[in-house]
Design a protein around this motif. Structure first.
Motif, PDB file in Angstrom:
ATOM      1  N   HIS A  10      56.561  20.335   9.607  1.00 29.19           N
ATOM      2  CA  HIS A  10      55.603  21.139   8.841  1.00 29.19           C
ATOM      3  C   HIS A  10      54.907  22.194   9.705  1.00 29.19           C
ATOM      4  O   HIS A  10      54.318  23.146   9.187  1.00 29.19           O
ATOM      5  N   TRP A 119      42.137  21.193   0.113  1.00 28.72           N
ATOM      6  CA  TRP A 119      42.746  19.910   0.464  1.00 28.72           C
ATOM      7  C   TRP A 119      42.532  18.864  -0.632  1.00 28.72           C
ATOM      8  O   TRP A 119      43.438  18.117  -0.982  1.00 28.72           O
ATOM      9  N   GLU A 123      47.347  19.652  -5.021  1.00 33.01           N
ATOM     10  CA  GLU A 123      48.384  18.756  -4.496  1.00 33.01           C
ATOM     11  C   GLU A 123      49.210  19.501  -3.451  1.00 33.01           C
ATOM     12  O   GLU A 123      49.273  20.735  -3.470  1.00 33.01           O
ATOM     13  N   GLU A 124      49.894  18.755  -2.611  1.00 32.73           N
ATOM     14  CA  GLU A 124      50.835  19.372  -1.688  1.00 32.73           C
ATOM     15  C   GLU A 124      51.859  20.174  -2.510  1.00 32.73           C
ATOM     16  O   GLU A 124      52.352  19.693  -3.526  1.00 32.73           O
ATOM     17  N   MET A 146      50.050  23.189   3.495  1.00 32.82           N
ATOM     18  CA  MET A 146      51.267  23.058   2.687  1.00 32.82           C
ATOM     19  C   MET A 146      51.015  23.328   1.203  1.00 32.82           C
ATOM     20  O   MET A 146      51.422  22.571   0.327  1.00 32.82           O
ATOM     21  N   ARG A 147      50.279  24.401   0.981  1.00 33.49           N
ATOM     22  CA  ARG A 147      50.058  24.891  -0.373  1.00 33.49           C
ATOM     23  C   ARG A 147      50.598  26.321  -0.429  1.00 33.49           C
ATOM     24  O   ARG A 147      50.992  26.884   0.587  1.00 33.49           O
TER      25      ARG A 147
END
Ligand SMILES: Cc1ncc(COP(=O)(O)O)c(C=O)c1O
Length: 414
Positions: A10, A119, A123-124, A146-147
């Motif tokens: 990531h 956060w 959601e991711e 990770m959005r």
């Protein structure tokens, strides 16, 4: 040679060049050649004096140095000192506190507040929304967490806030995602200086309430008020509109002491939650406190103590407000000088109400920015235009800028 990478999946390819730092360095390098007095360095987003030194509020400085070290060196509660949160609520809303449950969690600046909102409320893989003129770190945070970020056109053809584009984007995202997080930076938006009017606020709230009443989505409206203290009096009335909203319509407010109290490096901010539903606010408090414990732990105690001391002493607070007003007025003067000249020479700019920045739209921002350096003017090039940090340019250097920018745009855009 084969590329070696040790970071987790990531984190692959995470890097970013600091555009502002680059422009500032270029301005300083040119100053060595032509002399500082001949340079217009409108890159840094902080109040600077004519010699480029950071301007601070004297009463903030004095109060900070009066704090007992054995108190401020100590840990603070994870959620923040209770009176700090009370003070934040008071200085943020003034007489316009919404009729709702309100709680706050201390954060390292407004940035920490934005972090927690993204956060804990998306959601991711989710997308969140903001206007297409926006503060770059909104996008950095999307990558970090990770959005994804998506934008709507900020202004319509008449130069007004594009309500329709904003509402349509929210409605479209609501069709594919349960939680829709919308970040609006107002009043005194970075980078344009725009402030939503009370009518525009009402239209947004009506549209989102209607959407919430269908009970299929949750709307999380994040109001980034980083520059609010530099907007004129009366700019807080919109808070009252956050009264009695549906339980699935949560309003979050990102408070920051960075600009309003000239405490950029003290990392003192707060995430406020506003809801008609007590459970929503209890949950807000619990999850965000947990996230603080799971990231940065507690926040800078001296910054919090400072606000408490000012808040408990109305005379001191009045002094701070008066000192800040002086700077606000000086920025208004700079902005008027620029805007009047822009009008005279026919330079198009984004609508400006107040704040640290003025923005000039151009499709060739990079080239125009470089061209202006020949004239010793250093601006930050954004995707869709040039950002002028009027907060960093002394009044006497504002004169002539609009004319030179117009000339450079005409030359480059043809
Ligand atoms: C639009 C906007 N929001 C939030 C912030 C957060 O600042 P801080 O984290 O220093 O409070 C900034 C700072 O430049 C900003 O420009």
């Amino acid at each position: 040679m084969e590329k070696i990478s040790l970071v987790a999946k990531h984190a692959q390819d995470k890097s970013e060049t600091d555009n502002i730092f680059g422009v500032n360095s270029a301005a300083n390098a040119k100053a060595e050649i032509v002399g500082k007095e001949n340079i217009v360095n409108a890159s840094i987003g902080a109040f600077l004096d004519a010699s480029g030194k950071l301007i601070t509020l004297p009463t903030v400085e004095k109060t900070m140095y009066s704090l007992p070290f054995d108190d401020v060196a100590n840990y603070a509660p994870i959620a923040g000192l209770p009176d700090y949160i009370n003070a934040v609520i008071d200085v943020t809303f003034g007489e316009n506190k919404p009729d709702a449950f309100v709680k706050g969690i201390a954060t390292p600046g407004g940035s920490g507040a934005i972090h927690h909102a993204i956060w804990n409320y998306t959601e991711e893989g989710d997308t969140y929304l903001t206007s297409d003129w926006f503060w770059g770190p909104y996008k950095t945070m999307a990558r970090e967490m990770m959005r994804k970020i998506d934008t709507f056109m900020t202004f319509d053809e008449e130069g007004k806030f594009n309500l329709q584009a904003c509402i349509e984007k929210v409605e479209a995202l609501a069709k594919v995602q349960k939680n829709v997080l919308l970040i609006l930076n107002t009043p005194a938006h970075n980078p344009t200086g725009y402030s939503l009017t009370d009518d525009e606020w009402q239209a947004l709230i009506d549209a989102f309430t209607e959407l919430c009443n269908k009970k299929e989505n949750n709307i999380i409206l994040f109001v980034d008020i980083a520059y609010m203290d530099f907007a004129p009096e009366g700019s807080r009335k919109f808070f009252k509109k956050f009264s009695n909203l549906p339980a699935n319509f949560l309003v979050l407010v990102g408070f920051s002491m960075s600009k309003g109290y000239t405490m950029y490096g003290y990392r003192t901010g707060c995430l406020l939650g506003i809801s008609s539903d007590e459970q929503v606010i209890t949950e807000f408090y619990d999850v965000n406190q947990f996230s603080s414990r799971g990231t940065w732990s507690n926040c800078t105690r001296s910054g919090m103590r400072l606000l408490i001391d000012l808040w408990k002493n109305p005379e001191l607070m009045a002094k701070v407000n008066a000192e800040r007003n002086e700077y606000r007025e000086s920025m208004e003067d700079r902005a008027h000088t620029f805007i009047n000249e822009a009008k005279e020479v026919g330079l198009k700019m984004c609508p400006y109400d107040s704040g640290f920045f003025i923005t000039i739209p151009t499709t060739k921002a990079e080239e125009v920015g470089l061209k202006l350096r020949e004239d010793n003017i250093f601006l930050v090039s954004l995707k869709k235009g040039l950002r002028i940090a009027i907060c960093a340019v002394p009044a006497e250097k504002i004169k002539g800028m609009a004319t030179k920018i117009k000339k450079a745009i005409d030359q480059i855009e043809g």
